[in-house]
Scaffold this motif. Structure first.
Motif, short mmCIF file in Angstrom:
data_model
loop_
_atom_site.label_atom_id
_atom_site.label_comp_id
_atom_site.label_asym_id
_atom_site.label_seq_id
_atom_site.Cartn_x
_atom_site.Cartn_y
_atom_site.Cartn_z
N VAL A 36 64.94 9.39 21.66
CA VAL A 36 64.18 8.31 22.29
C VAL A 36 62.91 8.87 22.91
O VAL A 36 62.95 9.82 23.69
N ASN A 37 61.78 8.32 22.57
CA ASN A 37 60.51 8.69 23.17
C ASN A 37 60.03 7.53 24.03
O ASN A 37 59.71 6.46 23.52
N GLY A 38 60.03 7.75 25.34
CA GLY A 38 59.63 6.68 26.25
C GLY A 38 59.02 7.24 27.51
O GLY A 38 58.62 8.41 27.57
N SER A 39 58.96 6.42 28.53
CA SER A 39 58.31 6.81 29.78
C SER A 39 59.03 7.97 30.46
O SER A 39 60.23 8.19 30.25
N THR A 58 77.94 6.69 33.86
CA THR A 58 77.47 6.22 32.56
C THR A 58 75.97 6.42 32.42
O THR A 58 75.20 5.99 33.30
N ASP A 59 75.56 7.10 31.37
CA ASP A 59 74.15 7.35 31.04
C ASP A 59 73.45 8.30 32.01
O ASP A 59 72.22 8.46 31.94
N ASP A 60 74.20 8.92 32.94
CA ASP A 60 73.60 9.90 33.84
C ASP A 60 73.55 11.27 33.17
O ASP A 60 74.36 11.58 32.29
N VAL A 92 62.19 13.83 33.89
CA VAL A 92 63.16 12.75 33.79
C VAL A 92 62.58 11.75 32.80
O VAL A 92 61.56 11.12 33.07
N ASP A 93 63.23 11.64 31.65
CA ASP A 93 62.77 10.71 30.61
C ASP A 93 63.72 9.53 30.51
O ASP A 93 64.92 9.65 30.80
N VAL A 94 63.20 8.40 30.08
CA VAL A 94 64.04 7.25 29.83
C VAL A 94 64.88 7.52 28.58
O VAL A 94 64.42 8.14 27.63
N GLY A 95 66.15 7.09 28.62
CA GLY A 95 67.04 7.35 27.50
C GLY A 95 67.42 6.11 26.72
O GLY A 95 68.43 6.12 26.01
N THR A 96 66.64 5.06 26.87
CA THR A 96 66.94 3.83 26.16
C THR A 96 65.66 3.20 25.63
O THR A 96 64.59 3.38 26.22
N THR A 97 65.80 2.48 24.55
CA THR A 97 64.64 1.76 23.99
C THR A 97 64.63 0.30 24.42
O THR A 97 63.69 -0.43 24.09
#
Length: 222
Positions: free
Chosen positions: A48-51, A101-103, A120-125
């Motif tokens: 995932v590439n995000g903020s 969860t998701d940590d 710290v990157d976002v892990g969801t789209t």
């Protein structure tokens, strides 16, 4: 994620091409918001590439261990532990290895002094699920290591369990605490935690009993 013998590459973070300010870590817990942040960093352990947000950690002395996690975050996160230039591949990277969860969770040992960066990157789209995050940082100084830094005073760095920061100001180190040294320091007939009523923990440096009070030997001798 774990690794060992971690060393920085340089002493600056000039290679961090981050749109938002790169902030220093000065407290053991900090919060941030990924909503609206720019995508300047792509973690190697996530597709995932995000903020993202990037922070610096200035390690003043060798650390026995270092733990970084995002427990308590309200969004899916990815953690990257990098050298001072924000270079990829990162030293360590974790996606969803935490307890919650998701940590995310990164643990490493034998960290050498120097400047490091943490992303710290976002892990969801899913845009609706992007929110704020919590990052916790805890470094353990080895026995006899210096505990003079401001990061120790703020709680980012700590002495090992059973040790306390003691010595002459300016040269204080992590040494065996009074409640873990095997000595009856206050001559009350009890030694160390949990036997000495004056000890609140193994890292307590003072065995002095509080009198009058429930823990005072005189008050419980019948």
């Amino acid at each position: 994620v774990e690794d060992a013998a971690v060393q920085p590459v340089s002493s600056t973070n000039e290679g961090c091409r981050e749109t938002e300010a790169v902030l220093p870590i000065t407290t053991p817990q900090l919060t941030g918001v990924l909503v609206g942040a720019t995508d300047d960093h792509n973690p190697r352990c996530s597709g995932v590439n995000g903020s993202d947000r990037i922070y610096t950690l200035d390690v003043p002395t060798r650390l026995q261990s270092l733990t970084i996690d995002t427990e308590g975050s309200n969004t899916d996160t990815v953690l990257s532990f990098m050298n001072s230039t924000c270079g990829e591949p990162s030293i360590l990277c974790d996606d969803d290895g935490g307890i919650g969860t998701d940590d995310s969770l990164i643990t490493t040992t034998n960290i050498q002094p120097g400047t490091y960066t943490i992303a710290v990157d976002v892990g969801t789209t899913t845009v609706a699920n992007i929110s704020d995050f919590v990052m916790n940082v805890r470094g353990v100084i080895p026995p006899n290591g210096s505990c003079e830094s401001s990061l120790f005073a703020s709680g980012v760095l700590v002495c090992p369990t059973g040790m306390s920061c003691d010595g002459t100001p300016g040269a204080r180190t992590c040494v065996a605490a009074g409640c873990s040294d095997g000595i009856d320091n206050n001559n009350d007939g009890t030694i160390d935690y949990p036997d000495d009523p004056g000890c609140t923990s193994p890292s307590d440096n003072i065995e002095d009993d509080v009198c009058p009070g429930a823990s005072c030997p005189v008050c419980t001798d019948g």
